[in-house]
Design a protein around this motif. Structure first.
Motif, PDB file in Angstrom:
ATOM      1  N   VAL A 170      33.198   7.018  24.268  1.00 39.70           N
ATOM      2  CA  VAL A 170      34.746   6.952  24.516  1.00 39.70           C
ATOM      3  C   VAL A 170      35.202   8.435  24.504  1.00 39.70           C
ATOM      4  O   VAL A 170      34.775   9.704  23.922  1.00 39.70           O
ATOM      5  N   ASN A 171      36.581   8.333  25.000  1.00 39.66           N
ATOM      6  CA  ASN A 171      37.556   9.287  24.346  1.00 39.66           C
ATOM      7  C   ASN A 171      37.790   9.365  22.745  1.00 39.66           C
ATOM      8  O   ASN A 171      37.905   8.282  22.604  1.00 39.66           O
ATOM      9  N   ASN A 172      38.036  11.178  22.453  1.00 42.03           N
ATOM     10  CA  ASN A 172      38.379  11.270  21.281  1.00 42.03           C
ATOM     11  C   ASN A 172      39.623  11.189  21.171  1.00 42.03           C
ATOM     12  O   ASN A 172      40.616  11.588  21.292  1.00 42.03           O
ATOM     13  N   LEU A 173      40.100  10.310  19.786  1.00 49.74           N
ATOM     14  CA  LEU A 173      41.306  10.039  18.857  1.00 49.74           C
ATOM     15  C   LEU A 173      41.437  11.444  17.853  1.00 49.74           C
ATOM     16  O   LEU A 173      40.370  10.792  16.802  1.00 49.74           O
ATOM     17  N   ASN A 174      42.401  10.988  17.162  1.00 52.73           N
ATOM     18  CA  ASN A 174      42.826  12.108  16.008  1.00 52.73           C
ATOM     19  C   ASN A 174      42.872  10.910  14.776  1.00 52.73           C
ATOM     20  O   ASN A 174      42.174  11.330  13.672  1.00 52.73           O
ATOM     21  N   ALA A 175      43.112  10.233  15.427  1.00 53.28           N
ATOM     22  CA  ALA A 175      43.442   8.874  13.916  1.00 53.28           C
ATOM     23  C   ALA A 175      42.217   7.837  13.606  1.00 53.28           C
ATOM     24  O   ALA A 175      41.632   7.272  14.759  1.00 53.28           O
ATOM     25  N   ASN A 211      33.176   3.967  31.561  1.00 61.24           N
ATOM     26  CA  ASN A 211      33.356   2.716  32.985  1.00 61.24           C
ATOM     27  C   ASN A 211      33.914   2.021  33.579  1.00 61.24           C
ATOM     28  O   ASN A 211      34.054   1.151  33.570  1.00 61.24           O
ATOM     29  N   GLY A 212      35.554   2.253  32.001  1.00 60.11           N
ATOM     30  CA  GLY A 212      36.891   0.988  32.273  1.00 60.11           C
ATOM     31  C   GLY A 212      37.593   0.539  31.218  1.00 60.11           C
ATOM     32  O   GLY A 212      38.124  -0.649  31.829  1.00 60.11           O
ATOM     33  N   GLN A 225      31.745  -6.922  26.643  1.00 68.74           N
ATOM     34  CA  GLN A 225      30.970  -7.541  27.176  1.00 68.74           C
ATOM     35  C   GLN A 225      30.247  -9.203  26.404  1.00 68.74           C
ATOM     36  O   GLN A 225      29.763  -9.211  26.417  1.00 68.74           O
ATOM     37  N   GLY A 226      31.301  -9.439  25.266  1.00 67.38           N
ATOM     38  CA  GLY A 226      31.062 -10.870  24.802  1.00 67.38           C
ATOM     39  C   GLY A 226      30.078 -10.561  23.680  1.00 67.38           C
ATOM     40  O   GLY A 226      29.303 -11.843  22.949  1.00 67.38           O
ATOM     41  N   LYS A 227      29.349  -9.284  23.340  1.00 72.69           N
ATOM     42  CA  LYS A 227      28.410  -9.085  22.730  1.00 72.69           C
ATOM     43  C   LYS A 227      29.493  -8.097  21.266  1.00 72.69           C
ATOM     44  O   LYS A 227      29.570  -7.777  21.662  1.00 72.69           O
ATOM     45  N   ASN A 228      28.464  -8.576  20.169  1.00 71.92           N
ATOM     46  CA  ASN A 228      29.064  -7.997  19.031  1.00 71.92           C
ATOM     47  C   ASN A 228      28.003  -6.525  18.930  1.00 71.92           C
ATOM     48  O   ASN A 228      26.784  -6.668  18.593  1.00 71.92           O
ATOM     49  N   TYR A 229      28.718  -5.406  18.627  1.00 74.04           N
ATOM     50  CA  TYR A 229      28.266  -3.872  18.800  1.00 74.04           C
ATOM     51  C   TYR A 229      28.026  -3.064  17.385  1.00 74.04           C
ATOM     52  O   TYR A 229      29.351  -3.077  17.261  1.00 74.04           O
ATOM     53  N   ALA A 230      27.075  -2.351  17.167  1.00 73.27           N
ATOM     54  CA  ALA A 230      28.717  -1.148  15.654  1.00 73.27           C
ATOM     55  C   ALA A 230      28.540   0.130  17.033  1.00 73.27           C
ATOM     56  O   ALA A 230      27.926   0.253  17.811  1.00 73.27           O
TER      57      ALA A 230
END
Length: 66
Positions: free
Chosen positions: A10-15, A27-28, A51-56
């Motif tokens: 993912v893109n990096n954010l500061n917060a 991938n959008g 996509q409907g599933k839980n991930y870390a």
């Protein structure tokens, strides 16, 4: 929780992210932040729905890889 078989970039954010935030994936698609698991020197780990599933998802602090 399902085991992650690939990295989600993912893109990096500061917060830090907040519960309910949506993270745009390269991938959008989007992953929604459900809760924070914990944090440490490298970043924060969140439980996300993707996509409907839980991930870390590990969200690295700015400058971790400089």
């Amino acid at each position: 929780m399902p085991q992650i078989k690939y990295n989600i970039k993912v893109n990096n954010l500061n917060a830090p992210l907040k519960i309910g935030d949506k993270v745009k994936i390269k991938n959008g698609d989007e992953a929604q932040i459900l809760e924070e698991f914990g944090s440490g020197g490298q970043g924060i780990v969140y439980r996300v729905k993707y996509q409907g599933k839980n991930y870390a998802l590990k969200w690295y602090h700015n400058g971790t890889f400089k």
